[in-house]
Design a protein around this motif. Structure first.
Motif, PDB file in Angstrom:
ATOM      1  N   MET A 177      40.478  18.930   3.439  1.00 15.92           N
ATOM      2  CA  MET A 177      40.916  18.885   2.048  1.00 15.92           C
ATOM      3  C   MET A 177      39.780  18.495   1.102  1.00 15.92           C
ATOM      4  N   VAL A 178      38.978  17.511   1.526  1.00 10.18           N
ATOM      5  CA  VAL A 178      37.870  17.085   0.661  1.00 10.18           C
ATOM      6  C   VAL A 178      36.848  18.202   0.525  1.00 10.18           C
ATOM      7  N   ASN A 179      36.581  18.893   1.650  1.00 10.68           N
ATOM      8  CA  ASN A 179      35.640  20.017   1.589  1.00 10.68           C
ATOM      9  C   ASN A 179      36.122  21.091   0.619  1.00 10.68           C
ATOM     10  N   GLU A 180      37.414  21.383   0.664  1.00  9.59           N
ATOM     11  CA  GLU A 180      37.975  22.407  -0.229  1.00  9.59           C
ATOM     12  C   GLU A 180      37.862  21.970  -1.681  1.00  9.59           C
ATOM     13  N   ALA A 181      38.140  20.693  -1.950  1.00  8.13           N
ATOM     14  CA  ALA A 181      38.019  20.165  -3.315  1.00  8.13           C
ATOM     15  C   ALA A 181      36.570  20.238  -3.792  1.00  8.13           C
ATOM     16  N   LEU A 182      35.633  19.960  -2.890  1.00  9.20           N
ATOM     17  CA  LEU A 182      34.216  20.019  -3.232  1.00  9.20           C
ATOM     18  C   LEU A 182      33.807  21.442  -3.567  1.00  9.20           C
ATOM     19  N   VAL A 183      34.262  22.401  -2.765  1.00  5.42           N
ATOM     20  CA  VAL A 183      33.947  23.812  -3.023  1.00  5.42           C
ATOM     21  C   VAL A 183      34.541  24.254  -4.356  1.00  5.42           C
ATOM     22  N   ASN A 184      35.784  23.869  -4.629  1.00  8.34           N
ATOM     23  CA  ASN A 184      36.427  24.243  -5.888  1.00  8.34           C
ATOM     24  C   ASN A 184      35.691  23.653  -7.084  1.00  8.34           C
ATOM     25  N   MET A 185      35.191  22.422  -6.923  1.00 14.93           N
ATOM     26  CA  MET A 185      34.450  21.791  -8.007  1.00 14.93           C
ATOM     27  C   MET A 185      33.157  22.556  -8.300  1.00 14.93           C
ATOM     28  N   ASP A 215      33.141  24.388 -11.925  1.00 14.06           N
ATOM     29  CA  ASP A 215      32.234  23.721 -12.870  1.00 14.06           C
ATOM     30  C   ASP A 215      30.814  24.277 -12.832  1.00 14.06           C
ATOM     31  N   SER A 216      30.605  25.357 -12.038  1.00 11.53           N
ATOM     32  CA  SER A 216      29.268  25.962 -11.919  1.00 11.53           C
ATOM     33  C   SER A 216      28.213  24.928 -11.533  1.00 11.53           C
ATOM     34  N   GLN A 217      28.560  24.071 -10.588  1.00 11.23           N
ATOM     35  CA  GLN A 217      27.633  23.048 -10.126  1.00 11.23           C
ATOM     36  C   GLN A 217      26.634  23.649  -9.125  1.00 11.23           C
ATOM     37  N   PRO A 218      25.407  23.163  -9.099  1.00 12.52           N
ATOM     38  CA  PRO A 218      24.426  23.665  -8.128  1.00 12.52           C
ATOM     39  C   PRO A 218      24.717  23.115  -6.738  1.00 12.52           C
ATOM     40  N   PHE A 219      24.280  23.845  -5.711  1.00  9.88           N
ATOM     41  CA  PHE A 219      24.472  23.380  -4.343  1.00  9.88           C
ATOM     42  C   PHE A 219      23.751  22.049  -4.104  1.00  9.88           C
ATOM     43  N   SER A 220      22.731  21.797  -4.887  1.00 11.29           N
ATOM     44  CA  SER A 220      21.944  20.567  -4.701  1.00 11.29           C
ATOM     45  C   SER A 220      22.714  19.320  -5.094  1.00 11.29           C
ATOM     46  N   TYR A 276      33.981  10.102   5.056  1.00 12.16           N
ATOM     47  CA  TYR A 276      33.728  11.525   4.789  1.00 12.16           C
ATOM     48  C   TYR A 276      32.248  11.851   4.995  1.00 12.16           C
ATOM     49  N   VAL A 277      31.995  12.913   5.764  1.00 12.97           N
ATOM     50  CA  VAL A 277      30.630  13.370   6.010  1.00 12.97           C
ATOM     51  C   VAL A 277      30.308  14.473   5.002  1.00 12.97           C
ATOM     52  N   ILE A 278      29.407  14.184   4.122  1.00 14.83           N
ATOM     53  CA  ILE A 278      29.066  15.146   3.076  1.00 14.83           C
ATOM     54  C   ILE A 278      28.305  16.318   3.692  1.00 14.83           C
ATOM     55  N   PRO A 279      28.731  17.566   3.403  1.00 19.71           N
ATOM     56  CA  PRO A 279      28.042  18.725   3.981  1.00 19.71           C
ATOM     57  C   PRO A 279      26.647  18.887   3.398  1.00 19.71           C
ATOM     58  N   THR A 280      25.793  19.534   4.143  1.00 21.09           N
ATOM     59  CA  THR A 280      24.443  19.832   3.635  1.00 21.09           C
ATOM     60  C   THR A 280      24.530  20.936   2.590  1.00 21.09           C
ATOM     61  N   LYS A 318      23.080  23.782   2.703  1.00 21.67           N
ATOM     62  CA  LYS A 318      23.268  25.057   3.390  1.00 21.67           C
ATOM     63  C   LYS A 318      24.723  25.250   3.805  1.00 21.67           C
ATOM     64  N   ALA A 319      25.343  24.181   4.323  1.00 20.03           N
ATOM     65  CA  ALA A 319      26.749  24.268   4.733  1.00 20.03           C
ATOM     66  C   ALA A 319      27.654  24.516   3.525  1.00 20.03           C
ATOM     67  N   LEU A 320      27.334  23.888   2.393  1.00 20.19           N
ATOM     68  CA  LEU A 320      28.126  24.085   1.172  1.00 20.19           C
ATOM     69  C   LEU A 320      28.034  25.540   0.711  1.00 20.19           C
ATOM     70  N   LYS A 321      26.851  26.113   0.804  1.00 14.42           N
ATOM     71  CA  LYS A 321      26.674  27.513   0.411  1.00 14.42           C
ATOM     72  C   LYS A 321      27.534  28.434   1.281  1.00 14.42           C
ATOM     73  N   VAL A 322      27.592  28.147   2.571  1.00 15.47           N
ATOM     74  CA  VAL A 322      28.414  28.945   3.485  1.00 15.47           C
ATOM     75  C   VAL A 322      29.887  28.839   3.102  1.00 15.47           C
ATOM     76  N   MET A 323      30.343  27.634   2.755  1.00 18.33           N
ATOM     77  CA  MET A 323      31.738  27.440   2.368  1.00 18.33           C
ATOM     78  C   MET A 323      32.065  28.179   1.071  1.00 18.33           C
ATOM     79  N   VAL A 324      31.133  28.158   0.115  1.00 13.57           N
ATOM     80  CA  VAL A 324      31.356  28.871  -1.150  1.00 13.57           C
ATOM     81  C   VAL A 324      31.397  30.382  -0.902  1.00 13.57           C
TER      82      VAL A 324
END
Length: 405
Positions: free
Chosen positions: A1-9, A13-18, A36-40, A42-48
């Motif tokens: 759920m947190v990962n999904e919320a992070l991807v939606n944000m 909000d057009s936030q950078p992967f950084s 919660y383990v924050i994704p890297t 690269k992992a965030l880019k894959v989820m998006v």
């Protein structure tokens, strides 16, 4: 759920992967959920990317259920001077709701010839599986776009908001003196936007005067509304601007009192054009039936305002606007895709037309289409031995309904 919320944000909000590397962001998430383990990055880019593919597939499935689609297309240039082709599709879903899907904003390094533009449109239409469903393509009036649509063999409509932009731009060009005032205002605004010292001084003067601190607005050549916004904001800030310039070392001079008067009157005359542009730019409402009535209303509004103007310069601008509006109205009243919706819209019917001659031509075309529908219905009914569908008041429906007005 947190990962999904992070991807939606990141998406909304057009936030950078950084963002996942930012200390403050990481600290916030740790406070909210220490486990919660924050994704890297690269992992965030894959989820998006995965989220994008899901959304695209859902949109593709939605388009497969649609019988007819209209497209809007435009070329634009990024801040890095890279060219892009943007294509959006519009359709009505099963619930009679007007829907919009962005098909793509494609990098367009090729020359902007009609052939290359057509190829770009075909690529997107085939990618989305809608090539045989496109009924109309809306573009600006550029020659290469017109030729592109002709080669695609679909109905073409010129963007009305773009047409209004051309009316105002050409009217500015007709009055060289007013264009000089506009250029003078643009130079002044550019100075206050690019000079840190000038920008800070203007803010200080506004605070000293007890006013809210407002920033200058610069115009964009392709959008006349931005010219209106630029002149309106400058007129609002004319006193702080004058006071700020008095304490700055620059040879830039503000408009004179007479020039500000001309700007004020011009804003009054151009106000209806801004309202019309906003009205025609909505995505959630069908606007085709409003186009012809809006042109008639613009003609009436500007003509009425001309009677109360004192500035001869603004009167010349108003006369040019009226002339061009009438020319545009005559052209639009000759196009079936514009006249039919207006005649069939119970709010307007015959009332929206400026030319009575064009009105009669449009009514005749409507009667002809009604007769064609009735004949077609009769032939189909004869082949299936079922009674033909009846239109109200037969083929004279268009005329009898309009007579109620």
């Amino acid at each position: 759920m947190v990962n999904e919320a992070l991807v939606n944000m990141v998406i909304k909000d057009s936030q950078p992967f950084s963002i996942v590397d930012d200390d403050g962001f990481r600290e916030l998430l740790h406070v909210l959920d220490p486990t919660y383990v924050i994704p890297t990055r690269k992992a965030l880019k894959v989820m998006v990317d995965h989220k994008y593919k899901e959304a695209k597939e859902k949109a593709r499935e939605q388009l497969q259920k649609v019988a007819a689609i209209s497209l809007t297309s435009d070329m634009w240039t990024s801040l890095n001077m890279d060219a892009y082709l943007a294509v959006t599709c519009h359709f009505i879903d099963d619930n009679d709701k007007l829907c919009t899907i962005l098909l793509g904003v494609e990098h367009f390094p090729n020359s902007h010839t009609a052939e290359n533009l057509a190829a770009g449109h075909i690529k997107l239409m085939e990618e989305w599986g809608i090539k045989d469903k496109v009924k109309c393509l809306v573009t600006d009036a550029a020659a290469n776009m017109i030729a592109c649509v002709r080669s695609l063999n679909v109905r073409h409509a010129i963007c009305i908001a773009h047409g209004l932009n051309l009316i105002v731009r050409k009217s500015f060009d007709d009055i060289s003196t007013f264009n000089d005032i506009r250029s003078k205002c643009r130079k002044l605004v550019t100075y206050f936007r690019t000079s840190t010292t000038a920008k800070e001084r203007l803010a200080q003067v506004q605070e000293q005067m007890g006013r809210p601190v407002l920033k200058m607005i610069i115009e964009v050549d392709t959008r006349w509304n931005s010219t209106f916004n630029m002149l309106e904001r400058l007129y609002q800030l004319r006193e702080p601007v004058g006071a700020a310039l008095a304490s700055l070392k620059t040879d830039i001079t503000p408009p004179t009192a007479l020039e500000y008067e001309a700007v004020r009157d011009a804003l009054d005359v151009l106000g209806p054009f801004r309202q019309a542009t906003v009205e025609l730019s909505g995505e959630k409402r069908v606007s085709a039936s409003k186009v012809i009535p809006l042109m008639k209303m613009l003609n009436h509004a500007v003509t009425s305002k001309l009677e109360g103007l004192n500035s001869n310069l603004t009167k010349q601008l108003g006369d040019s606007l009226v002339r061009r509006v009438r020319e545009q109205a005559v052209n639009l009243e000759s196009i079936s895709v514009m006249t039919m919706p207006t005649l069939l819209d119970p709010r307007f019917k015959k009332l929206g037309f400026l030319s009575q001659g064009k009105l009669q031509e449009a009514v005749s075309r409507l009667k002809s289409e009604c007769a064609t529908v009735i004949r077609s219905s009769g032939l189909q009914s004869a082949s299936t031995n079922t009674p033909p569908a009846q239109l109200p008041a037969s083929s004279e429906a268009g005329q009898s309904t309009n007579n109620s007005k």
